[in-house]
Design a protein around this motif. Structure first.
Motif, mmCIF file in Angstrom:
data_model
loop_
_atom_site.group_PDB
_atom_site.id
_atom_site.type_symbol
_atom_site.label_atom_id
_atom_site.label_comp_id
_atom_site.label_asym_id
_atom_site.label_seq_id
_atom_site.Cartn_x
_atom_site.Cartn_y
_atom_site.Cartn_z
ATOM 1 N N ASP A 177 -4.828 -1.975 7.545
ATOM 2 C CA ASP A 177 -5.849 -1.593 6.442
ATOM 3 C C ASP A 177 -5.773 -2.693 5.421
ATOM 4 O O ASP A 177 -6.721 -3.221 4.826
ATOM 5 C CB ASP A 177 -5.439 -0.089 5.738
ATOM 6 N N TYR A 178 -4.605 -3.241 5.269
ATOM 7 C CA TYR A 178 -4.266 -4.201 4.343
ATOM 8 C C TYR A 178 -5.058 -5.618 4.857
ATOM 9 O O TYR A 178 -5.380 -6.449 4.040
ATOM 10 C CB TYR A 178 -2.961 -4.278 3.930
ATOM 11 N N THR A 182 -5.415 -8.604 -1.563
ATOM 12 C CA THR A 182 -6.141 -8.666 -0.292
ATOM 13 C C THR A 182 -5.829 -10.117 0.408
ATOM 14 O O THR A 182 -5.026 -10.825 -0.289
ATOM 15 C CB THR A 182 -7.624 -8.609 -0.333
ATOM 16 N N GLY A 231 -7.168 -6.133 7.092
ATOM 17 C CA GLY A 231 -8.702 -6.179 7.542
ATOM 18 C C GLY A 231 -8.855 -6.631 8.884
ATOM 19 O O GLY A 231 -8.279 -6.381 9.827
ATOM 20 N N ALA A 266 -8.113 -12.012 1.902
ATOM 21 C CA ALA A 266 -9.313 -12.473 2.193
ATOM 22 C C ALA A 266 -9.454 -14.077 2.537
ATOM 23 O O ALA A 266 -10.293 -14.373 3.236
ATOM 24 C CB ALA A 266 -10.439 -11.878 1.288
ATOM 25 N N ASN A 297 -3.820 -3.720 -4.827
ATOM 26 C CA ASN A 297 -5.043 -3.998 -4.837
ATOM 27 C C ASN A 297 -5.154 -5.562 -3.753
ATOM 28 O O ASN A 297 -6.086 -5.925 -3.863
ATOM 29 C CB ASN A 297 -5.714 -4.191 -5.921
ATOM 30 N N ARG A 318 0.987 -1.114 -0.012
ATOM 31 C CA ARG A 318 0.053 0.033 0.137
ATOM 32 C C ARG A 318 1.022 1.174 0.214
ATOM 33 O O ARG A 318 2.003 1.406 0.446
ATOM 34 C CB ARG A 318 -0.941 -0.032 1.210
#
Length: 562
Positions: free
Chosen positions: A529-530, A503, A532, A505, A501, A405
């Motif tokens: 932030d990266y 993530t 989560g 997840a 971009n 980021r």
């Protein structure tokens, strides 16, 4: 490209020349890149100039292996014993001596045609022994051909030269090297000139102006003194340096510059060796034929921990890692990512491709229950590896993690933070910069960079100052990283920009975050932030910045073993 952008690109290239000749100038690149803005591709007109900056770096670089003659064709050198006998020399030194100076025969005392040159050498050797730097400049007379100059420096200060006379040097710690220039390049030699010839600050200022091509009148205007004052200063310079003409002065200064840079790049100590307790580097061959290098610490039958190094790092872990890993029943594996250390570069570097390599490493080593830990720029590769391993990943610990980021605006930003963000915005500079860094790397340069990086963290500064061994470890760690190529470091910086971009997840294993409270180099807010909602625990260490993992290394390993 418009005129303004062309001017900004030209400024960056000019700064790269300065970095190539003097690595400390890298901080000037921060300002030049700020003016350049965001330029993704290298302008076609810049390619040749960028390549020339690498040529400058090669000219002033230390030889990577073997004696100086194999790495530098522009420098002549002679190793002299304490009794002024020639112990070793390269072919260019023979040519220089034959060109009006005298005879050079190995095993015999250096013989000059002009006895005054022998006396001058004795004085220079005595002066070098008395100088803190051990270096001085020697003036030698060649009759009608005019004077020439050479550096005198301790032979042990020049690793390539010392290697060429290793046997003799083993019993003669007073040996010196006589080093001749044979090209005309600019550099930083003013302190040596002042110490060697006793020039005053005013005389040094005039010498600089003349070396840079100014006439006496132009120099007088710029220095705001009269031409007559400068004439008097010039006469004093001639007297002190044994010169008769202004052209001789300019030639001497430009010739000496190349040797000044060479000696500056080779002053002791260079990159220290790895600590004795570090295991050897070994490697596997990946499916595509590339070599992936790693070190295997601790207990071969212990719990497996896969460790990810920093962005200018190698598989070398802090001193004591081997013994502590054994004590904790850990098998601690640190792999060198593609293009780092002894690992081959990847043709398509990305965090996903690194993860594929690490999964293949785990497959070949038979690792089925893997804990993962990473520091700083190793974080994205560690996260993607944990995702790829799936149920085989038992957990992840990120220490001072740097996410893919942009660095957020914080109250204070140190030079490394600014440099990192600006070089990411201008990836056309990255490969050349890291190639120059590799050519000009020294323990002293690493020390200065690390000290600069602690400017906004009193805790880091105090820790670094109180633990002298850390400087040696970091220098070795960085040196190993760039031992074969700078491709990995450059490729990874580019990967950070491409992966903004990315993530996490799909991460399914537990995740813990450890971070220094004073870390402005990799701010915690950016990392969270990266990540989560994935972190199970976030632990913030007071009074420390991005050196947190080093300061709390024992705790990092004990947590991995818990």
């Amino acid at each position: 490209m418009d005129d303004a952008k062309s001017a900004n690109v030209a400024l960056v290239i000019e700064t790269m020349y300065q970095v190539a000749a003097n690595p400390d100038a890298w901080q000037q690149l921060i300002e030049a890149l700020a003016d350049a803005g965001d330029l993704q591709e290298m302008p076609s007109e810049a390619a040749t100039d960028m390549a020339r900056s690498l040529d400058v770096a090669r000219l002033t670089a230390r030889p990577e292996e073997g004696p100086v003659s194999s790495g530098r064709n522009d420098i002549g050198w002679i190793v002299l014993s304490s009794r002024r006998k020639a112990l070793a020399a390269n072919s260019l030194a023979h040519e220089m001596m034959d060109a009006g100076l005298g005879g050079l025969k190995l095993g015999a005392e250096l013989a000059f045609e002009d006895p005054a040159n022998g006396e001058a050498l004795v004085r220079a050797l005595n002066q070098s022994r008395a100088q803190p730097s051990g270096q001085t400049i020697l003036r030698l007379d060649r009759g009608e051909d005019g004077p020439c100059f050479a550096y005198v420096a301790p032979a042990r200060a020049l690793p390539g030269v010392a290697d060429a006379a290793a046997v003799e040097l083993a019993t003669d710690d007073q040996a010196f090297a006589l080093i001749f220039p044979a090209v005309e390049e600019t550099g930083r030699l003013w302190a040596s000139i002042r110490e060697s010839f006793g020039l005053t600050p005013a005389e040094l200022r005039l010498a600089r102006k003349l070396r840079d091509g100014r006439s006496l009148k132009e120099a007088a205007d710029e220095l705001e003194v009269s031409v007559n004052t400068l004439r008097n200063q010039l006469r004093a310079i001639f007297d002190k340096m044994g010169l008769k003409r202004q052209s001789d002065l300019i030639r001497a200064l430009t010739q000496l510059s190349s040797v000044a840079s060479a000696i500056e790049a080779q002053t002791p100590a260079m990159i220290p060796p790895a600590s004795a307790d570090a295991p050897p580097v070994v490697a596997i061959t990946l499916r595509d034929g590339r070599r992936l290098a790693y070190r295997d610490y601790g207990d071969p039958d212990g719990r497996s921990v896969l460790f990810f190094h920093e962005g200018l790092g190698s598989s070398l872990l802090p001193p004591g890692a081997q013994g502590l890993a054994r004590e904790l029943n850990l098998r601690l594996i640190c792999a060198e990512r593609p293009g780092f250390g002894q690992s081959d570069p990847s043709p398509d570097y990305s965090f996903d491709s690194v993860a594929d390599d690490m999964v293949e490493l785990c497959d070949q080593l038979g690792l089925t229950d893997v804990r993962i830990s990473a520091i700083l720029s190793g974080a994205p590769s560690a996260m993607q590896t944990a995702i790829r391993l799936g149920k085989r990943a038992a957990g992840v610990l990120l220490c001072s993690g740097r996410p893919p980021r942009p660095v957020s605006e914080v109250r204070t930003r140190n030079a490394l933070t600014l440099f990192r963000s600006r070089i990411e915005n201008n990836p056309w500079v990255i490969e050349t910069f890291y190639a120059i860094l590799r050519l000009r790397l020294s323990a002293q340069l690493v020390d200065r960079i690390v000290r600069g990086s602690t400017a906004n963290s009193p805790g880091d500064a105090a820790y670094f100052a109180q633990n002298a061994h850390i400087a040696s470890y970091i220098a070795t760690y960085v040196g190993e990283s760039l031992a074969r190529t700078s491709r990995g470091a450059a490729d990874e910086v580019k990967a950070f920009r491409r992966a903004r971009n990315l993530t996490v997840a799909e991460l399914s294993c537990p995740l813990e975050v450890w971070h220094g409270e004073e870390d402005v180099f990799a701010p915690l807010a950016d990392l969270l932030d990266y990540l989560g909602d994935k972190p199970r625990e976030v632990r913030v260490f007071p009074g420390v910045g991005h050196l947190m993992a080093l300061k709390h290394w024992d705790e990092v390993l004990r947590r991995a073993a818990a």
